[in-house]
Design an enzyme around this catalytic site. Sequence first.
Site, mmCIF file in Angstrom:
data_model
loop_
_atom_site.group_PDB
_atom_site.id
_atom_site.type_symbol
_atom_site.label_atom_id
_atom_site.label_comp_id
_atom_site.label_asym_id
_atom_site.label_seq_id
_atom_site.Cartn_x
_atom_site.Cartn_y
_atom_site.Cartn_z
ATOM 1 N N GLY A 1 35.232 34.853 44.037
ATOM 2 C CA GLY A 1 35.283 35.385 45.344
ATOM 3 C C GLY A 1 34.108 35.508 46.182
ATOM 4 C CD GLU B 1 37.219 31.730 46.079
ATOM 5 O OE1 GLU B 1 37.336 32.931 45.582
ATOM 6 O OE2 GLU B 1 38.215 30.909 45.817
ATOM 7 C CD GLU C 1 36.972 31.262 40.793
ATOM 8 O OE1 GLU C 1 36.218 30.313 40.352
ATOM 9 O OE2 GLU C 1 36.875 32.005 41.961
HETATM 10 N N1 CAA Z 1 34.968 42.045 38.047
HETATM 11 C C1 CAA Z 1 34.984 43.262 37.366
HETATM 12 N N2 CAA Z 1 33.802 43.855 37.092
HETATM 13 C C2 CAA Z 1 32.501 42.914 37.192
HETATM 14 C C3 CAA Z 1 32.541 41.717 37.694
HETATM 15 C C4 CAA Z 1 34.068 41.326 37.960
HETATM 16 N N3 CAA Z 1 33.900 40.098 38.608
HETATM 17 N N4 CAA Z 1 31.328 41.276 37.482
HETATM 18 C C5 CAA Z 1 30.505 42.187 36.999
HETATM 19 N N5 CAA Z 1 31.281 43.270 36.742
HETATM 20 C C6 CAA Z 1 30.763 44.582 36.039
HETATM 21 C C7 CAA Z 1 30.780 44.404 34.767
HETATM 22 O O1 CAA Z 1 31.900 44.503 33.940
HETATM 23 C C8 CAA Z 1 29.738 45.406 34.455
HETATM 24 O O2 CAA Z 1 30.444 46.873 34.187
HETATM 25 P P1 CAA Z 1 30.325 47.880 33.228
HETATM 26 O O3 CAA Z 1 28.822 48.096 33.208
HETATM 27 O O4 CAA Z 1 31.227 48.888 33.163
HETATM 28 O O5 CAA Z 1 30.503 47.061 31.777
HETATM 29 C C9 CAA Z 1 28.718 45.590 35.597
HETATM 30 O O6 CAA Z 1 29.620 44.915 36.539
HETATM 31 C C10 CAA Z 1 27.564 44.881 35.421
HETATM 32 O O7 CAA Z 1 27.811 43.623 35.052
HETATM 33 P P2 CAA Z 1 27.046 42.844 33.632
HETATM 34 O O8 CAA Z 1 26.952 44.043 32.536
HETATM 35 O O9 CAA Z 1 28.071 41.746 33.289
HETATM 36 O O10 CAA Z 1 25.862 42.296 34.250
HETATM 37 P P3 CAA Z 1 24.963 41.107 33.866
HETATM 38 O O11 CAA Z 1 23.777 41.020 34.441
HETATM 39 O O12 CAA Z 1 25.061 40.877 32.282
HETATM 40 O O13 CAA Z 1 25.999 39.726 34.072
HETATM 41 C C11 CAA Z 1 27.235 38.395 35.615
HETATM 42 C C12 CAA Z 1 26.019 39.412 35.585
HETATM 43 C C13 CAA Z 1 26.764 37.070 34.976
HETATM 44 C C14 CAA Z 1 27.518 38.243 36.899
HETATM 45 C C15 CAA Z 1 28.337 38.895 34.883
HETATM 46 O O14 CAA Z 1 28.663 40.217 35.346
HETATM 47 C C16 CAA Z 1 29.666 38.163 35.036
HETATM 48 O O15 CAA Z 1 29.721 36.971 34.524
HETATM 49 N N6 CAA Z 1 30.676 38.507 36.126
HETATM 50 C C17 CAA Z 1 31.528 37.911 36.355
HETATM 51 C C18 CAA Z 1 31.529 36.767 37.197
HETATM 52 C C19 CAA Z 1 32.980 36.057 37.426
HETATM 53 O O16 CAA Z 1 33.574 35.319 36.428
HETATM 54 N N7 CAA Z 1 33.488 36.084 38.702
HETATM 55 C C20 CAA Z 1 34.697 35.245 39.056
HETATM 56 C C21 CAA Z 1 35.877 36.344 39.278
HETATM 57 S S1 CAA Z 1 37.298 35.466 39.340
HETATM 58 C C22 CAA Z 1 37.452 35.349 40.773
HETATM 59 O O17 CAA Z 1 36.722 35.491 41.722
HETATM 60 C C23 CAA Z 1 38.627 34.821 41.361
HETATM 61 C C24 CAA Z 1 39.175 34.365 42.745
HETATM 62 O O18 CAA Z 1 38.388 33.466 43.145
HETATM 63 C C25 CAA Z 1 39.756 35.396 43.637
#
Ligand code: CAA
Length: 260
Positions: A111, A114, A134
């Site tokens: 997102g 996006e 995703e």
């Molecule tokens: N949703 C909820 N929480 C999230 C998040 C997300 N998309 N991205 C990061 N966070 C949270 C983590 O859970 C973490 O929280 P806690 O400390 O409570 O555990 C905090 O943010 C810090 O994140 P990380 O510890 O994971 O940080 P990192 O540096 O190790 O990694 C990252 C960074 C690679 C961005 C990793 O956080 C990650 O992969 N995040 C998810 C990315 C993702 O998959 N995004 C797509 C979501 S789906 C979507 O967006 C659908 C759509 O089109 C509508």
Amino acid sequence: MAYDYLLIEKENGIAILSINRPGALNALNPDMMKELKQATEDVSRDDGIRVLIITGAGEKAFVAGADIKFMQNLNPVEGRDWGILGQRVFRAIEELEKPVIAAVNGFALGGGCELAMAADIRLASEKAKFGQPEVGLGITPGHGGTQRLPRLVGEGRAKELCLTGDIIDAQEACRIGLVNHVYPADKLMDAAKTMARRIMQRAPVAVRYSKVAINRGMQTDIDTAMAIEADLFGLCFSTMDQKTGMEAFTHKEKPTFAGR
Ligand code: CAA
């Protein structure tokens, strides 16, 4: 208006909207999305704002995507509603009749990518990372990614990103046309403001109609698109700014536009 998940500053005609959810890398949830809708409407109505810059608060993320913990237990109806909410809010940003610059300062995933794509122009810091991851979560992009990405970078590259879920760095995003320019992290906001100020020196109605012509024209066939351009081009000749701009050119002067 004060928001829980957004920070808004206004300076000299530029609004800087920062997505601000530091504990979750600025991940999008429904309340934030509703605030974003409200803020977009406020910017639209505020004649003192000429350009909107969207960025992420903090050092690490623009927006790390939709909130995965929120989405985890959605049923199909709720999932569809969430997708539509994001689509509508991002569409409102895209349709705002003011230039929108995304200053992408870190992770722009799912997102977040996006949201950046709903802006008119994307500028990135060297630390920015882009992707539609995703498919690694068992879903498709849901806030317009499958539609805006191919329009921006072409079908082949969009499919590569959406099907592999690969994350790319700012230079690669620039190479494929997803972002316009890349800057050192500490220069990004200055660069975005400089671009905003360059746009603000131009005739406001012409800037607005240029955006509208491109947006509308990209969604239709070439003949309809040319008719849209011709109408907006013609309408410019009703403005003071057209007279000011052309008169200044003929007198070898710099124009000062009144915006009407
Ligand atoms: N949703 C909820 N929480 C999230 C998040 C997300 N998309 N991205 C990061 N966070 C949270 C983590 O859970 C973490 O929280 P806690 O400390 O409570 O555990 C905090 O943010 C810090 O994140 P990380 O510890 O994971 O940080 P990192 O540096 O190790 O990694 C990252 C960074 C690679 C961005 C990793 O956080 C990650 O992969 N995040 C998810 C990315 C993702 O998959 N995004 C797509 C979501 S789906 C979507 O967006 C659908 C759509 O089109 C509508």
